[in-house]
Scaffold this motif. Structure first.
Motif, PDB file in Angstrom:
ATOM      1  N   ILE A  19      29.751 122.699 -12.314  1.00 58.17           N
ATOM      2  CA  ILE A  19      30.186 121.588 -11.471  1.00 58.17           C
ATOM      3  C   ILE A  19      29.793 121.860 -10.025  1.00 58.17           C
ATOM      4  CG2 ILE A  19      32.143 121.046 -12.974  1.00 58.17           C
ATOM      5  CD1 ILE A  19      33.959 122.338 -10.789  1.00 58.17           C
ATOM      6  N   THR A  20      29.830 120.829  -9.219  1.00 58.46           N
ATOM      7  CA  THR A  20      29.647 120.968  -7.769  1.00 58.46           C
ATOM      8  C   THR A  20      30.824 120.329  -7.048  1.00 58.46           C
ATOM      9  OG1 THR A  20      28.399 118.888  -7.637  1.00 58.46           O
ATOM     10  CG2 THR A  20      27.125 120.921  -7.931  1.00 58.46           C
ATOM     11  N   VAL A  21      31.201 120.930  -5.954  1.00 58.38           N
ATOM     12  CA  VAL A  21      32.140 120.332  -4.995  1.00 58.38           C
ATOM     13  C   VAL A  21      31.531 120.612  -3.630  1.00 58.38           C
ATOM     14  CG1 VAL A  21      34.486 120.258  -4.085  1.00 58.38           C
ATOM     15  CG2 VAL A  21      34.122 120.774  -6.510  1.00 58.38           C
ATOM     16  N   ASP A  22      30.690 119.703  -3.165  1.00 59.96           N
ATOM     17  CA  ASP A  22      29.858 119.962  -1.993  1.00 59.96           C
ATOM     18  C   ASP A  22      30.555 119.589  -0.683  1.00 59.96           C
ATOM     19  OD1 ASP A  22      27.995 120.693  -3.841  1.00 59.96           O
ATOM     20  OD2 ASP A  22      26.728 118.916  -3.603  1.00 59.96           O
ATOM     21  N   LYS A  23      30.602 120.554   0.225  1.00 58.44           N
ATOM     22  CA  LYS A  23      31.141 120.352   1.574  1.00 58.44           C
ATOM     23  C   LYS A  23      30.562 121.441   2.471  1.00 58.44           C
ATOM     24  CE  LYS A  23      35.704 118.599   0.156  1.00 58.44           C
ATOM     25  NZ  LYS A  23      37.162 118.889   0.170  1.00 58.44           N
ATOM     26  N   LYS A  24      30.437 121.130   3.756  1.00 57.14           N
ATOM     27  CA  LYS A  24      30.103 122.201   4.694  1.00 57.14           C
ATOM     28  C   LYS A  24      31.197 123.262   4.626  1.00 57.14           C
ATOM     29  CE  LYS A  24      29.749 119.771   8.470  1.00 57.14           C
ATOM     30  NZ  LYS A  24      29.486 119.481   9.900  1.00 57.14           N
ATOM     31  N   PHE A  25      30.813 124.516   4.860  1.00 55.94           N
ATOM     32  CA  PHE A  25      31.775 125.601   4.691  1.00 55.94           C
ATOM     33  C   PHE A  25      32.998 125.427   5.585  1.00 55.94           C
ATOM     34  CE2 PHE A  25      33.475 129.865   5.487  1.00 55.94           C
ATOM     35  CZ  PHE A  25      33.767 130.228   4.182  1.00 55.94           C
ATOM     36  N   GLU A  26      32.813 124.901   6.787  1.00 56.77           N
ATOM     37  CA  GLU A  26      33.944 124.757   7.696  1.00 56.77           C
ATOM     38  C   GLU A  26      34.976 123.760   7.164  1.00 56.77           C
ATOM     39  OE1 GLU A  26      32.607 123.387  11.466  1.00 56.77           O
ATOM     40  OE2 GLU A  26      31.676 121.561  10.693  1.00 56.77           O
ATOM     41  N   SER A  27      34.557 122.872   6.261  1.00 50.46           N
ATOM     42  CA  SER A  27      35.475 121.890   5.676  1.00 50.46           C
ATOM     43  C   SER A  27      35.915 122.270   4.264  1.00 50.46           C
ATOM     44  CB  SER A  27      34.810 120.512   5.633  1.00 50.46           C
ATOM     45  OG  SER A  27      34.416 120.091   6.920  1.00 50.46           O
ATOM     46  N   MET A  28      35.343 123.324   3.709  1.00 49.48           N
ATOM     47  CA  MET A  28      35.634 123.708   2.328  1.00 49.48           C
ATOM     48  C   MET A  28      36.985 124.396   2.237  1.00 49.48           C
ATOM     49  SD  MET A  28      33.173 125.943  -0.189  1.00 49.48           S
ATOM     50  CE  MET A  28      31.852 124.727  -0.026  1.00 49.48           C
ATOM     51  N   THR A  29      37.805 123.961   1.289  1.00 52.60           N
ATOM     52  CA  THR A  29      39.103 124.589   1.078  1.00 52.60           C
ATOM     53  C   THR A  29      39.005 125.680   0.023  1.00 52.60           C
ATOM     54  OG1 THR A  29      39.759 123.078  -0.699  1.00 52.60           O
ATOM     55  CG2 THR A  29      40.199 122.371   1.586  1.00 52.60           C
ATOM     56  N   ARG A  30      40.015 126.481  -0.047  1.00 50.34           N
ATOM     57  CA  ARG A  30      40.050 127.515  -1.084  1.00 50.34           C
ATOM     58  C   ARG A  30      40.068 126.866  -2.472  1.00 50.34           C
ATOM     59  NH1 ARG A  30      40.792 133.131  -1.724  1.00 50.34           N
ATOM     60  NH2 ARG A  30      40.386 133.428  -3.949  1.00 50.34           N
ATOM     61  N   GLU A  31      40.706 125.707  -2.592  1.00 53.51           N
ATOM     62  CA  GLU A  31      40.716 124.987  -3.859  1.00 53.51           C
ATOM     63  C   GLU A  31      39.302 124.545  -4.251  1.00 53.51           C
ATOM     64  OE1 GLU A  31      43.017 121.417  -3.860  1.00 53.51           O
ATOM     65  OE2 GLU A  31      42.871 121.140  -6.028  1.00 53.51           O
ATOM     66  N   ASP A  32      38.533 124.055  -3.267  1.00 56.03           N
ATOM     67  CA  ASP A  32      37.137 123.674  -3.538  1.00 56.03           C
ATOM     68  C   ASP A  32      36.338 124.874  -4.038  1.00 56.03           C
ATOM     69  OD1 ASP A  32      37.685 121.098  -2.547  1.00 56.03           O
ATOM     70  OD2 ASP A  32      37.115 121.675  -0.507  1.00 56.03           O
ATOM     71  N   TRP A  33      36.568 126.002  -3.407  1.00 54.41           N
ATOM     72  CA  TRP A  33      35.867 127.232  -3.785  1.00 54.41           C
ATOM     73  C   TRP A  33      36.255 127.665  -5.199  1.00 54.41           C
ATOM     74  CZ3 TRP A  33      32.270 130.475  -1.521  1.00 54.41           C
ATOM     75  CH2 TRP A  33      32.155 131.756  -2.055  1.00 54.41           C
TER      76      TRP A  33
END
Length: 247
Positions: free
Chosen positions: A93-107
């Protein structure tokens, strides 16, 4: 080439996974079409393999991120076809966001599926693969794991992690005569790519020497070769199917 081989393909109801499942079925394999939620599509793949190809096929529901579900799926495969000869770890799967906006849940969501799922499926099938006459572990990575990609720190990390995993498992499986390899496609014309804005697609094409996106068949043919006995002396390798992109 694969007659009588039992091939489990994860995430096989669409995209690359579907193409791989149908390609293996065309060459006589018994194909297990894993899916998480797309039941109707998985049955379509199975119907195509049974009606138009030389192999047999069964759908198998399991969330690869859930170890218990994976174990139950593999037990069902053994009852239907016997041990797994070829495992293609394709689900992702992908959950694409710039790292500064990425949450631990996204990761965690991406890591749990793209790396955790590979662990779960490989662990559940490991003894089968080692016992098989021509055991094959094939991990589907990405050129993004080699180059990185803007807004995909989580996805790139998981796809890069497959390189080290593949190499290590190849060493551990070698004494049994079974192999582990990694196929790293470039940008493939699937529904995932269709969500990318056209201007971004044009920039990607400018980086591809062959000046086109890969087709699903481009990738599926390589996977079929790696699954066959012709690839029996190749292990621990990363096969870049990316139209000539540097990495």
């Amino acid at each position: 080439m694969l007659e009588g081989q039992t091939c489990l393909v994860t995430g096989a109801s669409r995209g690359i996974g579907r193409g791989v499942a149908e390609e293996l079925g065309t060459h006589g394999a018994n194909v297990v079409v894993n899916y998480r939620s797309s039941e109707d599509l998985a049955h379509e793949v199975c119907d195509h393999i049974e009606d138009d190809c030389d192999g047999e096929a069964v759908p198998a529901q399991a969330d690869v991120a859930d170890y218990d579900e994976v174990q139950t799926m593999v037990e069902g495969v053994r009852e239907e076809f016997g041990g797994v000869d070829v495992l293609v770890n394709n689900a992702g799967i992908t959950v694409d966001k710039k790292f500064e906006s990425m949450t631990r849940e996204d990761w965690d969501r991406v890591v749990d599926v793209n790396l955790g799922g590979v662990f779960n499926c490989t662990k559940a099938c490991f003894e089968d693969l080692c016992d098989a006459e021509d055991g094959r572990l094939i991990n589907i990575s990405s050129v993004v794991g080699q180059q990185g990609n803007y807004g995909q720190a989580n996805y790139a990390t998981t796809k890069s992690g497959l390189f080290g995993f593949t190499r290590t498992i190849a060493l551990e499986m070698a004494s049994s005569g079974s192999t582990a390899n990694c196929v790293a496609p470039g940008f493939v014309a699937t529904d995932m790519l269709e969500t990318v804005p056209e201007r971004v697609q044009e920039k990607i094409l400018d980086r591809i020497p062959l000046n086109r996106f890969a087709t699903v068949d481009d990738v599926a043919g390589i996977v079929r070769f790696v699954a066959s006995e012709d690839a029996g002396y190749m292990t621990g390798q990363i096969l870049a199917v990316n139209g000539g992109m540097e990495w």
